[in-house]
Design an enzyme around this catalytic site. Sequence first.
Site, PDB file in Angstrom:
ATOM      1  N   ASN A 290       5.742  -1.493  11.456  1.00  0.00           N
ATOM      2  CA  ASN A 290       4.974  -1.013  10.306  1.00  0.00           C
ATOM      3  C   ASN A 290       5.288  -1.903   9.090  1.00  0.00           C
ATOM      4  OD1 ASN A 290       3.504   0.801   8.558  1.00  0.00           O
ATOM      5  ND2 ASN A 290       3.896   2.395  10.071  1.00  0.00           N
TER       6      ASN A 290
ATOM      7  N   PHE B  53      -1.643   8.305   4.129  1.00  0.00           N
ATOM      8  CA  PHE B  53      -2.401   8.964   5.208  1.00  0.00           C
ATOM      9  C   PHE B  53      -3.662   9.667   4.697  1.00  0.00           C
ATOM     10  CE2 PHE B  53       1.589   9.756   8.129  1.00  0.00           C
ATOM     11  CZ  PHE B  53       1.665   8.403   8.355  1.00  0.00           C
TER      12      PHE B  53
ATOM     13  N   SER C 222       5.716   5.202   8.567  1.00  0.00           N
ATOM     14  CA  SER C 222       5.061   4.915   7.295  1.00  0.00           C
ATOM     15  C   SER C 222       6.017   5.267   6.151  1.00  0.00           C
ATOM     16  CB  SER C 222       3.781   5.737   7.149  1.00  0.00           C
ATOM     17  OG  SER C 222       3.349   5.660   5.808  1.00  0.00           O
TER      18      SER C 222
ATOM     19  N   LYS D 100       5.519   3.961  16.999  1.00  0.00           N
ATOM     20  CA  LYS D 100       5.445   2.861  16.026  1.00  0.00           C
ATOM     21  C   LYS D 100       6.629   2.941  15.069  1.00  0.00           C
ATOM     22  CE  LYS D 100       2.420   0.444  12.858  1.00  0.00           C
ATOM     23  NZ  LYS D 100       1.044   0.255  12.425  1.00  0.00           N
TER      24      LYS D 100
ATOM     25  N   ASN E 190       3.228   7.717  14.893  1.00  0.00           N
ATOM     26  CA  ASN E 190       3.674   6.991  13.699  1.00  0.00           C
ATOM     27  C   ASN E 190       4.810   7.753  13.014  1.00  0.00           C
ATOM     28  OD1 ASN E 190       3.977   5.494  11.405  1.00  0.00           O
ATOM     29  ND2 ASN E 190       1.933   5.899  10.578  1.00  0.00           N
TER      30      ASN E 190
ATOM     31  N   GLY F  61       1.854  -8.294   5.659  1.00  0.00           N
ATOM     32  CA  GLY F  61       1.400  -9.685   5.574  1.00  0.00           C
ATOM     33  C   GLY F  61       2.555 -10.657   5.783  1.00  0.00           C
TER      34      GLY F  61
ATOM     35  N   ASN G 147       5.084   5.963   3.220  1.00  0.00           N
ATOM     36  CA  ASN G 147       4.332   6.649   2.168  1.00  0.00           C
ATOM     37  C   ASN G 147       4.196   8.153   2.351  1.00  0.00           C
ATOM     38  OD1 ASN G 147       3.867   4.116   0.910  1.00  0.00           O
ATOM     39  ND2 ASN G 147       2.326   3.708   2.486  1.00  0.00           N
ATOM     40  N   THR G 148       4.847   8.692   3.372  1.00  0.00           N
ATOM     41  CA  THR G 148       4.889  10.145   3.542  1.00  0.00           C
ATOM     42  C   THR G 148       6.358  10.519   3.478  1.00  0.00           C
ATOM     43  OG1 THR G 148       2.867  10.227   4.851  1.00  0.00           O
ATOM     44  CG2 THR G 148       4.399  12.046   5.163  1.00  0.00           C
TER      45      THR G 148
ATOM     46  N   ASN H 274       0.832  -1.206   0.000  1.00  0.00           N
ATOM     47  CA  ASN H 274       0.000   0.000   0.000  1.00  0.00           C
ATOM     48  C   ASN H 274       0.858   1.243   0.000  1.00  0.00           C
ATOM     49  OD1 ASN H 274      -0.428   1.921   2.543  1.00  0.00           O
ATOM     50  ND2 ASN H 274       0.251  -0.071   3.321  1.00  0.00           N
TER      51      ASN H 274
HETATM   52  C1  FMN Z   1      -3.583  -0.620   3.553  1.00  0.00           C
HETATM   53  C2  FMN Z   1      -2.759  -0.386   4.787  1.00  0.00           C
HETATM   54  C3  FMN Z   1      -2.798   0.853   5.385  1.00  0.00           C
HETATM   55  C4  FMN Z   1      -2.039   1.098   6.546  1.00  0.00           C
HETATM   56  N1  FMN Z   1      -2.109   2.322   7.127  1.00  0.00           N
HETATM   57  C5  FMN Z   1      -1.409   2.551   8.269  1.00  0.00           C
HETATM   58  C6  FMN Z   1      -1.497   3.793   8.928  1.00  0.00           C
HETATM   59  O1  FMN Z   1      -2.227   4.693   8.499  1.00  0.00           O
HETATM   60  N2  FMN Z   1      -0.761   3.989  10.042  1.00  0.00           N
HETATM   61  C7  FMN Z   1       0.056   3.005  10.574  1.00  0.00           C
HETATM   62  O2  FMN Z   1       0.682   3.225  11.607  1.00  0.00           O
HETATM   63  N3  FMN Z   1       0.143   1.802   9.962  1.00  0.00           N
HETATM   64  C8  FMN Z   1      -0.562   1.556   8.841  1.00  0.00           C
HETATM   65  N4  FMN Z   1      -0.477   0.331   8.228  1.00  0.00           N
HETATM   66  C9  FMN Z   1       0.450  -0.690   8.792  1.00  0.00           C
HETATM   67  C10 FMN Z   1      -0.276  -1.706   9.677  1.00  0.00           C
HETATM   68  O3  FMN Z   1      -0.840  -1.082  10.793  1.00  0.00           O
HETATM   69  C11 FMN Z   1       0.710  -2.800  10.131  1.00  0.00           C
HETATM   70  O4  FMN Z   1       1.702  -2.202  10.943  1.00  0.00           O
HETATM   71  C12 FMN Z   1       1.389  -3.518   8.973  1.00  0.00           C
HETATM   72  O5  FMN Z   1       0.496  -3.707   7.907  1.00  0.00           O
HETATM   73  C13 FMN Z   1       1.942  -4.893   9.386  1.00  0.00           C
HETATM   74  O6  FMN Z   1       0.903  -5.717   9.868  1.00  0.00           O
HETATM   75  P1  FMN Z   1       0.141  -6.832   8.973  1.00  0.00           P
HETATM   76  O7  FMN Z   1       1.225  -7.678   8.344  1.00  0.00           O
HETATM   77  O8  FMN Z   1      -0.723  -7.569   9.959  1.00  0.00           O
HETATM   78  O9  FMN Z   1      -0.642  -6.087   7.951  1.00  0.00           O
HETATM   79  C14 FMN Z   1      -1.219   0.059   7.086  1.00  0.00           C
HETATM   80  C15 FMN Z   1      -1.196  -1.193   6.468  1.00  0.00           C
HETATM   81  C16 FMN Z   1      -1.954  -1.428   5.332  1.00  0.00           C
HETATM   82  C17 FMN Z   1      -1.904  -2.793   4.694  1.00  0.00           C
END
Ligand code: FMN
Length: 345
Positions: free
Chosen positions: A250, A119, A179, A221, A176, A272, A181-182, A115
């Site tokens: 993250n 934000f 991320s 985080k 956070n 994942g 993506n910022t 992704n």
């Molecule tokens: C589509 C998507 C959007 C996410 N948006 C955020 C976010 O806004 N802030 C954040 O701290 N983590 C965000 N994450 C990260 C998740 O909270 C998590 O830390 C990460 O996906 C690893 O866990 P998972 O393998 O169970 O997905 C996002 C993950 C995904 C897949």
Amino acid sequence: MSLVSALYPALKPWLFKLDAERAHEWTTRLMRFSHSLGLLKPDELPVSTPVECLGLKFPNALGLAAGMDKSASAVDAWAALGFGFVEVGTLTPRPQPGNPKPRLFRLPEHQALINRMGFNNPGIHSAVERLKRRRTSAVVGVNIGKNFDTPNEKAVDDYLYCLKAAYPVADYIAVNISSPNTKGLRDLQAEESIRQLLDSLKTEQSAQEKAHGRKVPVLVKIAPDLEGQQIEALARVFNELAVDGVIATNTTISREAVAGHPLAAEAGGLSGAPVRERSTQVIQAFRTLLAPAIPVVGVGGILSGGDAVEKLRAGASLVQVYSGLVYRGPGLIADVLHAVRKASS
Ligand SMILES: Cc1cc2nc3c(=O)[nH]c(=O)nc-3n(C[C@H](O)[C@H](O)[C@H](O)COP(=O)(O)O)c2cc1C
């Protein structure tokens, strides 16, 4: 088995035919609707194993990770599904649309997502108003960030703004800085930047505690893409400034685990199954380096009860899921809670 868990396997092929972000919007809508009809009864869940952590009572150790409910629009429904805690956000001071679509991709062969949402969120005040109206007694964390057009030199102002706004309604606040993506956000993980940011946030937290008569823990985080020395530097700062907790991790910018996949070159964070092992290593490293009073929340690649237990054994006090829910549906919640109960009995 509850109705929603039973329905998910039938719905999944249809949802997976839709664009990933549309599927996400539909499931959230469906969940809110089912909840309003009283259909989200997690009747197959075991008697939960409550956890005391961060000075809070968690009904169970499993939380919804940030990003799934960016606008705090379905907190009661998530809790009704069985989550012990829900982390909403990331929220920024001003609303922002996020990156252009498409920005969310499935890699089912790897049980993974990429992704670059960026934000997209309705702004902290909108989420705060929604959280004021929540009914659930589940713990609610508010994950905060900076607007995309705020330069890093002014990032601290955005975090302070969000901390102040969220303080009255949050059970905990997650900062956070991880991320991908910022632009530049992860640079805030550099030792001096994070020290300055956390110093200001801890000072504001004390002021808010006095004003509200309640301490709201502040967690940080972090990314999985940190080297040994960076982890040591961060742990040093977290110990020095007595951060209340660490959320690890993250999404990753590494594509090693999905090399050769047609979507591997898409920009963004990978989550994942491919991030599971690295997240667990980072949890373990922080658990070893952090003062015992600072808990670690483990997240990254939990797709089964066994994966959650692995994170707890690595030193996590609580765990969270995002991608696992997309691939396994709500059945994952019962699976994790059963496994955690078994492991702790
Ligand atoms: C589509 C998507 C959007 C996410 N948006 C955020 C976010 O806004 N802030 C954040 O701290 N983590 C965000 N994450 C990260 C998740 O909270 C998590 O830390 C990460 O996906 C690893 O866990 P998972 O393998 O169970 O997905 C996002 C993950 C995904 C897949």
